[in-house]
Motif scaffolding. Structure first.
Motif, PDB file in Angstrom:
ATOM      1  N   PRO A  10       0.889  -1.133   0.033  1.00  0.00           N
ATOM      2  CA  PRO A  10      -0.067   0.085  -0.001  1.00  0.00           C
ATOM      3  C   PRO A  10       0.981   1.306   0.190  1.00  0.00           C
ATOM      4  N   GLU A  11       2.108   1.303   0.220  1.00  0.00           N
ATOM      5  CA  GLU A  11       2.827   2.147   0.512  1.00  0.00           C
ATOM      6  C   GLU A  11       3.144   2.872  -0.761  1.00  0.00           C
ATOM      7  N   CYS A  12       2.954   2.094  -1.850  1.00  0.00           N
ATOM      8  CA  CYS A  12       3.090   2.490  -3.359  1.00  0.00           C
ATOM      9  C   CYS A  12       2.124   3.347  -3.830  1.00  0.00           C
ATOM     10  N   VAL A  13       0.970   3.228  -3.414  1.00  0.00           N
ATOM     11  CA  VAL A  13      -0.135   4.096  -3.992  1.00  0.00           C
ATOM     12  C   VAL A  13       0.282   5.451  -4.067  1.00  0.00           C
ATOM     13  N   ASP A  14      -0.127   6.206  -5.492  1.00  0.00           N
ATOM     14  CA  ASP A  14       0.155   7.388  -5.734  1.00  0.00           C
ATOM     15  C   ASP A  14       1.712   7.959  -5.840  1.00  0.00           C
ATOM     16  N   ARG A  15       2.726   6.593  -5.797  1.00  0.00           N
ATOM     17  CA  ARG A  15       3.985   7.075  -5.959  1.00  0.00           C
ATOM     18  C   ARG A  15       4.408   6.628  -7.418  1.00  0.00           C
ATOM     19  N   LEU A  16       5.461   7.395  -7.848  1.00  0.00           N
ATOM     20  CA  LEU A  16       6.169   6.953  -9.175  1.00  0.00           C
ATOM     21  C   LEU A  16       6.389   5.731  -9.385  1.00  0.00           C
ATOM     22  N   PHE A  17       6.246   5.059 -10.256  1.00  0.00           N
ATOM     23  CA  PHE A  17       6.646   3.515 -10.504  1.00  0.00           C
ATOM     24  C   PHE A  17       7.792   3.192  -9.781  1.00  0.00           C
ATOM     25  N   GLU A  18       8.990   4.233 -10.617  1.00  0.00           N
ATOM     26  CA  GLU A  18      10.330   3.909 -10.208  1.00  0.00           C
ATOM     27  C   GLU A  18      10.605   3.825  -8.609  1.00  0.00           C
ATOM     28  N   HIS A  19       9.945   4.756  -8.034  1.00  0.00           N
ATOM     29  CA  HIS A  19      10.094   4.918  -6.411  1.00  0.00           C
ATOM     30  C   HIS A  19       9.437   3.368  -5.895  1.00  0.00           C
ATOM     31  N   CYS A  20       8.403   3.153  -6.377  1.00  0.00           N
ATOM     32  CA  CYS A  20       7.582   1.990  -5.758  1.00  0.00           C
ATOM     33  C   CYS A  20       8.666   0.778  -6.042  1.00  0.00           C
ATOM     34  N   VAL A  21       9.305   0.375  -7.135  1.00  0.00           N
ATOM     35  CA  VAL A  21      10.050  -0.604  -7.215  1.00  0.00           C
ATOM     36  C   VAL A  21      11.086  -0.673  -6.275  1.00  0.00           C
ATOM     37  N   GLY A  22      11.520   0.354  -5.864  1.00  0.00           N
ATOM     38  CA  GLY A  22      12.543   0.345  -4.605  1.00  0.00           C
ATOM     39  C   GLY A  22      11.695  -0.091  -3.649  1.00  0.00           C
ATOM     40  N   LEU A  23      10.622   0.317  -3.205  1.00  0.00           N
ATOM     41  CA  LEU A  23      10.086   0.027  -1.862  1.00  0.00           C
ATOM     42  C   LEU A  23       9.571  -1.671  -1.851  1.00  0.00           C
ATOM     43  N   ILE A  24       9.175  -2.018  -3.120  1.00  0.00           N
ATOM     44  CA  ILE A  24       8.982  -3.576  -3.329  1.00  0.00           C
ATOM     45  C   ILE A  24      10.107  -4.443  -3.057  1.00  0.00           C
ATOM     46  N   ASN A  25      11.351  -3.958  -3.798  1.00  0.00           N
ATOM     47  CA  ASN A  25      12.578  -4.535  -3.704  1.00  0.00           C
ATOM     48  C   ASN A  25      12.935  -4.726  -2.134  1.00  0.00           C
ATOM     49  N   ARG A  26      12.780  -3.582  -1.469  1.00  0.00           N
ATOM     50  CA  ARG A  26      13.127  -3.395   0.087  1.00  0.00           C
ATOM     51  C   ARG A  26      12.361  -4.473   0.784  1.00  0.00           C
ATOM     52  N   ASP A  27      11.190  -4.636   0.779  1.00  0.00           N
ATOM     53  CA  ASP A  27      10.123  -5.579   1.256  1.00  0.00           C
ATOM     54  C   ASP A  27      10.522  -6.973   0.966  1.00  0.00           C
ATOM     55  N   LEU A  28      10.679  -7.025  -0.297  1.00  0.00           N
ATOM     56  CA  LEU A  28      11.061  -8.310  -0.796  1.00  0.00           C
ATOM     57  C   LEU A  28      12.218  -8.879  -0.351  1.00  0.00           C
ATOM     58  N   LYS A  29      13.225  -8.227   0.063  1.00  0.00           N
ATOM     59  CA  LYS A  29      14.357  -8.568   0.606  1.00  0.00           C
ATOM     60  C   LYS A  29      14.319  -8.924   1.952  1.00  0.00           C
ATOM     61  N   ARG A  30      13.782  -8.174   2.782  1.00  0.00           N
ATOM     62  CA  ARG A  30      13.171  -8.361   4.087  1.00  0.00           C
ATOM     63  C   ARG A  30      12.396  -9.774   4.151  1.00  0.00           C
ATOM     64  N   LEU A  31      11.417  -9.988   3.207  1.00  0.00           N
ATOM     65  CA  LEU A  31      10.994 -11.350   3.289  1.00  0.00           C
ATOM     66  C   LEU A  31      11.550 -12.500   2.965  1.00  0.00           C
ATOM     67  N   GLY A  32      12.904 -12.182   2.398  1.00  0.00           N
ATOM     68  CA  GLY A  32      13.854 -13.362   1.737  1.00  0.00           C
ATOM     69  C   GLY A  32      13.416 -13.799   0.675  1.00  0.00           C
ATOM     70  N   LEU A  33      12.666 -12.981  -0.361  1.00  0.00           N
ATOM     71  CA  LEU A  33      12.171 -13.458  -1.646  1.00  0.00           C
ATOM     72  C   LEU A  33      13.327 -12.523  -2.759  1.00  0.00           C
ATOM     73  N   SER A  34      13.384 -13.528  -3.790  1.00  0.00           N
ATOM     74  CA  SER A  34      14.507 -12.544  -4.682  1.00  0.00           C
ATOM     75  C   SER A  34      13.972 -12.742  -6.221  1.00  0.00           C
ATOM     76  N   THR A  35      13.618 -13.925  -6.625  1.00  0.00           N
ATOM     77  CA  THR A  35      12.966 -14.012  -8.100  1.00  0.00           C
ATOM     78  C   THR A  35      11.446 -13.896  -7.987  1.00  0.00           C
ATOM     79  N   ILE A  36      10.988 -12.556  -8.501  1.00  0.00           N
ATOM     80  CA  ILE A  36       9.550 -12.016  -8.546  1.00  0.00           C
ATOM     81  C   ILE A  36       9.436 -11.628 -10.008  1.00  0.00           C
ATOM     82  N   GLU A  37       8.441 -12.068 -10.722  1.00  0.00           N
ATOM     83  CA  GLU A  37       8.058 -11.549 -11.869  1.00  0.00           C
ATOM     84  C   GLU A  37       7.366  -9.993 -11.708  1.00  0.00           C
TER      85      GLU A  37
END
Length: 161
Positions: A10-37
């Motif tokens: 939800p923290e991505c809503v209304d943010r530019l896509f490039e910023h959202c990708v950074g947020l998603i990658n940060r959260d995925l790293k915390r979850l221990g996930l790496s290969t996501i389409e």
């Protein structure tokens, strides 16, 4: 159940896509996930080839229309530029009540209510959407859907499914 919890961002809503990708990658790293389409869709608009389609959301079994809010309402977000009657709102305020109706019957009702093609020569059509995890649309944990507005901002919370 179609309403089971699926990870969202939800923290991505209304943010530019490039910023959202950074947020998603940060959260995925915390979850221990790496290969996501990452599947990116632009929010529907009148200039896309599918502008004339009404999206009918079903239950997981694909037997009944539930609508995105669970109330059976199917919406068409645009004015229809009818080749005989001009611009008009379809259904009742852009909505049809298809609660307790099969997707096929709902589609037939919608098509009957829009008998003329638009000024581009296209008829109203239906796209039947079965929720992730439902019949023929298996849930996956290696894919994120991101919906963008035309200005490159994230339109709704990206979801892993």
């Amino acid at each position: 159940s179609m309403f089971e919890t699926m990870p969202t961002f939800p923290e991505c809503v209304d943010r530019l896509f490039e910023h959202c990708v950074g947020l998603i990658n940060r959260d995925l790293k915390r979850l221990g996930l790496s290969t996501i389409e990452m599947v990116v869709h632009e929010k529907r608009n009148m200039n896309q080839g599918s502008y004339n389609k009404v999206v009918i959301v079903t239950n997981a079994e694909a037997s009944d229309v539930v609508g995105p809010a669970g109330d059976g309402l199917v919406t068409y977000p645009y004015q229809w530029d009818d080749n005989l009657d001009g611009l008009k709102t379809l259904g009742v305020d852009g909505k049809w009540n298809c609660l307790n109706t099969s997707p096929e019957d709902c589609c037939a009702m919608i098509k009957l209510s829009v008998p003329h093609p638009d000024t581009k020569g296209n008829n109203i059509e239906c796209h039947i959407f079965v929720p992730f995890g439902g019949l023929g649309n298996r849930r996956r944990n290696d894919r994120i859907f991101v919906n963008l507005s035309s200005d490159g901002r994230v339109h709704e919370a990206p979801i892993i499914t």
